[in-house]
Scaffold this active site. Structure first.
Site, PDB file in Angstrom:
ATOM      1  N   HIS A  59       9.599  -0.053  39.046  1.00 45.83           N
ATOM      2  CA  HIS A  59       9.860   1.409  39.458  1.00 45.83           C
ATOM      3  C   HIS A  59      10.699   1.965  38.191  1.00 45.83           C
ATOM      4  O   HIS A  59      11.491   1.324  37.695  1.00 45.83           O
ATOM      5  CB  HIS A  59      10.798   1.727  40.645  1.00 45.83           C
ATOM      6  CG  HIS A  59       9.719   1.653  42.146  1.00 45.83           C
ATOM      7  ND1 HIS A  59      10.308   1.131  43.072  1.00 45.83           N
ATOM      8  CD2 HIS A  59       8.572   2.400  42.173  1.00 45.83           C
ATOM      9  CE1 HIS A  59       9.148   1.326  43.948  1.00 45.83           C
ATOM     10  NE2 HIS A  59       8.251   1.829  43.515  1.00 45.83           N
ATOM     11  N   CYS A 110      17.885   2.736  44.728  1.00 47.73           N
ATOM     12  CA  CYS A 110      16.650   2.650  45.503  1.00 47.73           C
ATOM     13  C   CYS A 110      17.038   3.013  46.982  1.00 47.73           C
ATOM     14  O   CYS A 110      16.320   3.531  47.921  1.00 47.73           O
ATOM     15  CB  CYS A 110      16.350   1.186  45.610  1.00 47.73           C
ATOM     16  SG  CYS A 110      15.625   0.806  44.007  1.00 47.73           S
TER      17      CYS A 110
END
Length: 294
Positions: free
Chosen positions: A176, A270
């Site tokens: 990511h 996150c």
């Protein structure tokens, strides 16, 4: 000193009541290395307290029992509010193991006044995960490859009437964008070129007027997976060289231990979804949208 980011003062987080490792969809996950639920809860509460002490708000969503990764709230959806109202583009996860998360997140957003839409849903459309996207400079900076598909960038641009600058991620451990890129203020960001192919690495460095360039080793400490509240950077780790540069730029570093959550492949960024990004303030509106790929 760059102007502070105006977003990142209000976050959505998910309680870790059912956090565990049930499958392996990234290099950090190991079914034989389970997080300790008591320690994970303590670390989560410590992060909430650190965020609130830094001056930001935290809102909390309950975790589905069948969604162990839902605690990584950044991936639930991308909030880009517009002058006419709050809105969120819900993620369409690449892995089926995570797709049920939006089924609980979407009602929360709707109940709190956010108009919701989808880049892809039920196998239709492009995969898109919000952990791949940040507002920075004149665009949404979007990673694609391991999780988000390139087609998803076009959908985002047209859906939100913004410019999207795509970066192709090639590193398996930085799957990511939020593991390799962290906006610090309006002119600075942490960037790890090793996360991208050559063209995208060059583009990432070119779009940041004053980059803090991370080595691969530094990035794999999760140091870029941090959040910024004004001049305070909440970090899971801070290598000495990174600390020296941040302090020279006038940032205060607050270390927060979230090591149990690293076992699932995520860290502070996150676990926190900023819900206060505003089109026209934090990124310019571009009628019809635009995608820029190096």
């Amino acid at each position: 000193m760059g102007q502070q980011l105006q977003w990142g003062r209000r976050y959505l987080m998910v309680q870790p009541d059912h956090f565990r490792v049930d499958y392996a969809i990234n290099p950090f996950m190991d079914l034989a290395d389970q997080p300790d639920p008591v320690r994970a809860r303590e670390q989560w509460l410590g992060l909430v307290e650190a965020i609130r002490s830094s001056g930001a708000e935290v809102e909390v969503l309950a975790q589905r029992p069948d969604a162990p990764d839902m605690v990584y709230a950044m991936n639930l959806g991308l909030v880009v509010n517009q002058p006419e109202g709050e809105r969120v583009v819900m993620s369409h996860m690449r892995y089926p193991e995570r797709r049920m998360e939006t089924g609980s997140a979407q009602p929360w957003f709707a109940e709190h006044g956010f108009a919701t839409s989808y880049v892809g849903r039920d196998g239709v459309g492009a995969h898109f995960e919000a952990g791949d996207v940040f507002a920075f400079g004149d665009a949404l900076v979007a990673g694609y490859g391991p999780r988000t598909e390139e087609l998803g960038l076009k959908h985002l641009a047209t859906e939100l009437d913004v410019r999207v600058r795509g970066l192709r991620i090639t590193h398996p451990g930085m799957y990511h964008l939020d593991l390799a890129f962290c906006p610090l203020d309006e002119t600075r960001a942490m960037v790890c070129p090793a996360a991208f192919d050559d063209a995208s690495a060059a583009a990432a460095l070119a779009m940041v007027p004053e980059p803090l360039v991370l080595t691969e080793e530094e990035a794999l400490t999760f140091c870029a997976n941090s959040i910024v509240v004004g001049r305070t950077v909440l970090m899971p780790a801070c290598p000495d060289r990174v600390r020296a540069q941040l302090e020279e730029w006038g940032f205060e570093i607050v270390l927060v231990d979230v090591g149990e959550f690293h076992k699932g492949g995520g860290s502070i960024r996150c676990m926190t979804n900023p819900v206060d990004v505003l089109s026209g303030r934090d990124l310019p509106a571009v009628l019809g949208g635009e995608v820029v790929i190096p």
